[in-house]
Motif scaffolding. Sequence first.
Motif, PDB file in Angstrom:
ATOM      1  N   HIS A 242       0.798  -1.238   0.000  1.00  0.00           N
ATOM      2  CA  HIS A 242       0.000   0.000   0.000  1.00  0.00           C
ATOM      3  C   HIS A 242       0.833   1.291   0.000  1.00  0.00           C
ATOM      4  N   LEU A 243       1.983   1.283  -0.657  1.00  0.00           N
ATOM      5  CA  LEU A 243       2.786   2.505  -0.699  1.00  0.00           C
ATOM      6  C   LEU A 243       2.889   3.093  -2.102  1.00  0.00           C
ATOM      7  N   GLY A 244       2.280   2.439  -3.086  1.00  0.00           N
ATOM      8  CA  GLY A 244       2.288   2.987  -4.433  1.00  0.00           C
ATOM      9  C   GLY A 244       3.598   2.810  -5.163  1.00  0.00           C
ATOM     10  N   MET A 245       4.456   1.951  -4.628  1.00  0.00           N
ATOM     11  CA  MET A 245       5.752   1.693  -5.283  1.00  0.00           C
ATOM     12  C   MET A 245       6.363   0.455  -4.642  1.00  0.00           C
ATOM     13  N   THR A 246       7.433  -0.034  -5.276  1.00  0.00           N
ATOM     14  CA  THR A 246       8.217  -1.103  -4.671  1.00  0.00           C
ATOM     15  C   THR A 246       9.687  -0.869  -4.975  1.00  0.00           C
ATOM     16  N   ALA A 247      10.508  -1.169  -3.987  1.00  0.00           N
ATOM     17  CA  ALA A 247      11.954  -1.118  -4.209  1.00  0.00           C
ATOM     18  C   ALA A 247      12.362  -2.325  -5.037  1.00  0.00           C
ATOM     19  N   LEU A 255      19.888  -1.283  -2.987  1.00  0.00           N
ATOM     20  CA  LEU A 255      18.903  -0.664  -3.868  1.00  0.00           C
ATOM     21  C   LEU A 255      19.397  -0.615  -5.306  1.00  0.00           C
ATOM     22  N   LEU A 256      18.586  -1.139  -6.213  1.00  0.00           N
ATOM     23  CA  LEU A 256      18.881  -1.081  -7.640  1.00  0.00           C
ATOM     24  C   LEU A 256      18.006  -0.049  -8.343  1.00  0.00           C
ATOM     25  N   GLY A 257      16.790   0.139  -7.839  1.00  0.00           N
ATOM     26  CA  GLY A 257      15.864   1.072  -8.470  1.00  0.00           C
ATOM     27  C   GLY A 257      14.526   1.032  -7.757  1.00  0.00           C
ATOM     28  N   VAL A 258      13.553   1.717  -8.330  1.00  0.00           N
ATOM     29  CA  VAL A 258      12.209   1.734  -7.765  1.00  0.00           C
ATOM     30  C   VAL A 258      11.206   1.624  -8.906  1.00  0.00           C
ATOM     31  N   HIS A 307      10.356  17.274  -5.532  1.00  0.00           N
ATOM     32  CA  HIS A 307      10.453  16.402  -6.708  1.00  0.00           C
ATOM     33  C   HIS A 307       9.105  15.866  -7.160  1.00  0.00           C
ATOM     34  N   GLN A 308       8.021  16.353  -6.528  1.00  0.00           N
ATOM     35  CA  GLN A 308       6.665  15.959  -6.926  1.00  0.00           C
ATOM     36  C   GLN A 308       6.501  14.442  -6.908  1.00  0.00           C
ATOM     37  N   ILE A 309       6.922  13.830  -5.793  1.00  0.00           N
ATOM     38  CA  ILE A 309       6.752  12.396  -5.616  1.00  0.00           C
ATOM     39  C   ILE A 309       5.963  12.159  -4.331  1.00  0.00           C
ATOM     40  N   HIS A 310       5.475  10.945  -4.161  1.00  0.00           N
ATOM     41  CA  HIS A 310       4.589  10.662  -3.033  1.00  0.00           C
ATOM     42  C   HIS A 310       5.127   9.586  -2.096  1.00  0.00           C
ATOM     43  N   ALA A 311       6.317   9.058  -2.392  1.00  0.00           N
ATOM     44  CA  ALA A 311       6.889   8.011  -1.546  1.00  0.00           C
ATOM     45  C   ALA A 311       8.402   8.076  -1.621  1.00  0.00           C
ATOM     46  N   LEU A 312       9.040   7.547  -0.573  1.00  0.00           N
ATOM     47  CA  LEU A 312      10.502   7.541  -0.503  1.00  0.00           C
ATOM     48  C   LEU A 312      10.974   6.212   0.051  1.00  0.00           C
ATOM     49  N   LEU A 313      12.136   5.800  -0.419  1.00  0.00           N
ATOM     50  CA  LEU A 313      12.812   4.656   0.173  1.00  0.00           C
ATOM     51  C   LEU A 313      13.873   5.161   1.143  1.00  0.00           C
ATOM     52  N   GLN A 318      25.309   1.942   3.172  1.00  0.00           N
ATOM     53  CA  GLN A 318      25.700   1.010   2.099  1.00  0.00           C
ATOM     54  C   GLN A 318      24.629   0.898   1.009  1.00  0.00           C
ATOM     55  N   GLN A 319      23.656   1.809   1.050  1.00  0.00           N
ATOM     56  CA  GLN A 319      22.563   1.826   0.079  1.00  0.00           C
ATOM     57  C   GLN A 319      21.692   0.576   0.161  1.00  0.00           C
ATOM     58  N   ARG A 320      21.625  -0.008   1.368  1.00  0.00           N
ATOM     59  CA  ARG A 320      20.671  -1.080   1.596  1.00  0.00           C
ATOM     60  C   ARG A 320      19.337  -0.469   2.024  1.00  0.00           C
ATOM     61  N   VAL A 321      18.264  -1.040   1.521  1.00  0.00           N
ATOM     62  CA  VAL A 321      16.934  -0.531   1.853  1.00  0.00           C
ATOM     63  C   VAL A 321      16.564  -0.972   3.272  1.00  0.00           C
ATOM     64  N   VAL A 322      16.279   0.017   4.146  1.00  0.00           N
ATOM     65  CA  VAL A 322      15.941  -0.287   5.540  1.00  0.00           C
ATOM     66  C   VAL A 322      14.535   0.183   5.898  1.00  0.00           C
ATOM     67  N   GLY A 323      13.888   0.909   4.981  1.00  0.00           N
ATOM     68  CA  GLY A 323      12.557   1.406   5.278  1.00  0.00           C
ATOM     69  C   GLY A 323      11.919   2.043   4.067  1.00  0.00           C
ATOM     70  N   ALA A 324      10.646   2.411   4.224  1.00  0.00           N
ATOM     71  CA  ALA A 324       9.910   3.097   3.158  1.00  0.00           C
ATOM     72  C   ALA A 324       8.781   3.887   3.794  1.00  0.00           C
ATOM     73  N   LEU A 325       8.391   4.961   3.152  1.00  0.00           N
ATOM     74  CA  LEU A 325       7.274   5.765   3.642  1.00  0.00           C
ATOM     75  C   LEU A 325       6.657   6.519   2.484  1.00  0.00           C
ATOM     76  N   ASN A 326       5.424   6.956   2.685  1.00  0.00           N
ATOM     77  CA  ASN A 326       4.783   7.799   1.682  1.00  0.00           C
ATOM     78  C   ASN A 326       4.131   9.000   2.341  1.00  0.00           C
ATOM     79  N   ILE A 327       3.503   9.805   1.541  1.00  0.00           N
ATOM     80  CA  ILE A 327       2.942  11.065   2.032  1.00  0.00           C
ATOM     81  C   ILE A 327       1.866  10.820   3.085  1.00  0.00           C
ATOM     82  N   HIS A 328       1.162   9.708   2.994  1.00  0.00           N
ATOM     83  CA  HIS A 328       0.112   9.412   3.969  1.00  0.00           C
ATOM     84  C   HIS A 328       0.696   9.155   5.356  1.00  0.00           C
TER      85      HIS A 328
END
Length: 336
Positions: A242-247, A255-258, A307-313, A318-328
């Motif tokens: 339910h975050l509107g994206m996936t890592a 992290l390779l991309g989103v 940047h007109q985006i609604h979610a962040l990783l 070391q650029q490992r993904v440890v969390g995610a959040l969105n505007i909500h």
Amino acid sequence: MNARIAPSAEISVDPDAIARSARTVIATEAAAIRALEPRVNGDFVRACRLILGCQGRLVVSGMGKSGHIGRKIAATLASTGTPAFFVHPGEASHGDLGMITPQDVVLVLSNSGETDELLFILPVIKRQNIPLIAITGNPQSSLAGQADVHLDASVSTEACPLGLAPTASTTAALVIGDALAIALLEARGFTSEDFARSHPAGSLGRRLLLHISDVMHTGDGIPRVGPDANLTQALMEMTRKHLGMTAVVDADDHLLGVFTDGDLRRALDDDGVDLRGATVAGLMSRSPKTIAADKLAVEAAQLMEKHQIHALLVVDEQQRVVGALNIHDLLRARVV
């Protein structure tokens, strides 16, 4: 009904007269404030030094309207780095004097400088050698004479046309209290972060104290797939989290991309993309915006807006993904 008071429906209202009255009050009180500026002198500095040197707390007291002003001054001081509390002078003589210690400084307010309830407790304060600061409207008053420092809050006239209701005089006392609080704030080097710590439930507290780590999704709550995931797998992961994206990550969570809703729309609009055979690695954005967990949540809001985006990783060093959040998540935390 009292025959001397006409029903509201029978009162004749002159809008111009009401406006004139209001402007007169504002002008009178503004003049009273302007008259205070030249009185910021050695006495004001001595008052600040007494408070800065206080090993206990600043005890504020006043009766009637001066008491109401005193409570506000004590609250302002306490929230800006000067430990302070209010003691009602009437209650003080019935036991609350025990709240005042020799390590404290006492600040009393009285327009006349002759308030009986304050004068009654002064001998006890003086016997303990507790420094006394008085804010009065009468430099020749008993309180002014007994104070270690007197701050002159006298006014030439009250804003009340009857000269009875404390108006300009209470405004003058309040302004002196605010001047003390801010002068002490700056002398102590009190910062907005210090202010936020004493206001954790306020909007400023949330903006300055809430970090990304406090609001981000972690563990299984993070949407992530491998680069070989197909479009269906990516969409299912986005739907579950339910975050509107996936890592898009490698085997070590680097992290390779989103892949976002926007990437999906662009893929659907591209006739050259084979949606059945495409992997998410071919559709993802390779330079996503990220943020560190120790950053303030408000910084995430600023980054999203910029940047007109609604979610962040959220990534580590070391650029490992440890969390995610969105505007909500930020809205729920009342950061935005």
